[in-house]
Design an enzyme around this catalytic site. Sequence first.
Site, PDB file in Angstrom:
ATOM      1  CB  SER A  68      -0.746   0.070   1.365  1.00 34.20           C
ATOM      2  OG  SER A  68      -1.630  -1.049   1.265  1.00 34.20           O
TER       3      SER A  68
HETATM    4  N1  SAH Z   1       0.092  -5.420   3.790  1.00 33.04           N
HETATM    5  C1  SAH Z   1       0.579  -5.595   3.019  1.00 33.04           C
HETATM    6  C2  SAH Z   1      -0.058  -5.329   1.568  1.00 33.04           C
HETATM    7  C3  SAH Z   1      -1.215  -6.308   1.518  1.00 33.04           C
HETATM    8  S1  SAH Z   1      -1.769  -6.545  -0.452  1.00 33.04           S
HETATM    9  C4  SAH Z   1       1.934  -4.918   2.785  1.00 33.04           C
HETATM   10  O1  SAH Z   1       2.192  -3.995   3.755  1.00 33.04           O
HETATM   11  O2  SAH Z   1       2.716  -5.180   1.687  1.00 33.04           O
HETATM   12  C5  SAH Z   1      -3.062  -7.718   0.091  1.00 33.04           C
HETATM   13  C6  SAH Z   1      -2.446  -9.065   0.556  1.00 33.04           C
HETATM   14  O3  SAH Z   1      -3.535  -9.688   1.066  1.00 33.04           O
HETATM   15  C7  SAH Z   1      -1.827  -9.792  -0.871  1.00 33.04           C
HETATM   16  O4  SAH Z   1      -0.619 -10.164  -0.523  1.00 33.04           O
HETATM   17  C8  SAH Z   1      -2.946 -11.039  -0.927  1.00 33.04           C
HETATM   18  O5  SAH Z   1      -2.224 -12.041  -1.377  1.00 33.04           O
HETATM   19  C9  SAH Z   1      -3.311 -11.070   0.890  1.00 33.04           C
HETATM   20  N2  SAH Z   1      -4.642 -11.940   0.801  1.00 33.04           N
HETATM   21  C10 SAH Z   1      -5.713 -11.929   0.250  1.00 33.04           C
HETATM   22  N3  SAH Z   1      -6.716 -12.466   0.577  1.00 33.04           N
HETATM   23  C11 SAH Z   1      -6.354 -13.124   1.600  1.00 33.04           C
HETATM   24  C12 SAH Z   1      -6.800 -13.848   2.454  1.00 33.04           C
HETATM   25  N4  SAH Z   1      -8.171 -14.843   2.374  1.00 33.04           N
HETATM   26  N5  SAH Z   1      -5.900 -14.532   3.618  1.00 33.04           N
HETATM   27  C13 SAH Z   1      -4.595 -14.010   3.776  1.00 33.04           C
HETATM   28  N6  SAH Z   1      -3.936 -13.277   2.802  1.00 33.04           N
HETATM   29  C14 SAH Z   1      -4.790 -12.760   1.757  1.00 33.04           C
END
Ligand code: SAH
Length: 222
Positions: free
Chosen positions: A61
């Site tokens: 993000s």
């Molecule tokens: N917080 C992260 C950015 C998140 S992007 C950072 O600081 O870099 C969103 C992430 O959520 C992605 O990596 C995606 O693979 C993950 N995601 C999506 N659905 C999910 C689920 N059901 N359980 C765990 N992770 C999930």
Amino acid sequence: MTDLAGERERLVRSLARNGIGDERVLEAVARVPRERFVPQHLVGDAYADRALPIGEGQTVSQPWVVARMTELLDVRPTDHVLEVGTGSGYQAAVLAQLVHDVVSVERHAPLAESAAARLAELGYGNVRVVLGDASAGYAPDAPYDRIIVTAATPLIHPELAGQLAPGGRLVAPVGSEQVQELIVRHADGREERHGGVQFVPLLGRAGFRRDGERDGPPPGPR
Ligand code: SAH
């Protein structure tokens, strides 16, 4: 050579100018080397205030959003925190400095592995990365004082909300796959709205489902 420390300071000043008022959050952002959380070829953009691709179709993000969500989470040093969506591990690293410990769950194995390795290497010993689907939370370590969802979710799943400790709070981008609003949900059910954001979708059991998803059937009649 680019002056990454200088760029980081500039970023923190711009966050402060743009409404991030919590000094502890600004200090935490000032200590995390974001260049270590982005792909090598994007290091030059590490301190631009925008989201960056991290592989597997996912993004880290924008720093302002990370700072804002951290501020809204209103953490205390004793807090036990769940993050849904580890991605690069950057948000977890920011939180790690402000709380007791972070359990961060990621559904993509390559992202979970590289985030865990990176966080360990950088010395964030109070973050544990778990591989799995946390769209309905992560029961083994519940209850949590704080929960942060860093992927767009159609709703706050009752199982996830049920993992909040009394007095706890949860921050999540809730809405459609295209646009969401930051919601703060308190353990007693009260909710506050904090403006529009755009996240990649939460997938899995309680998230958005897609044709071809490996871990769930495509949508169909119920
Ligand atoms: N917080 C992260 C950015 C998140 S992007 C950072 O600081 O870099 C969103 C992430 O959520 C992605 O990596 C995606 O693979 C993950 N995601 C999506 N659905 C999910 C689920 N059901 N359980 C765990 N992770 C999930």
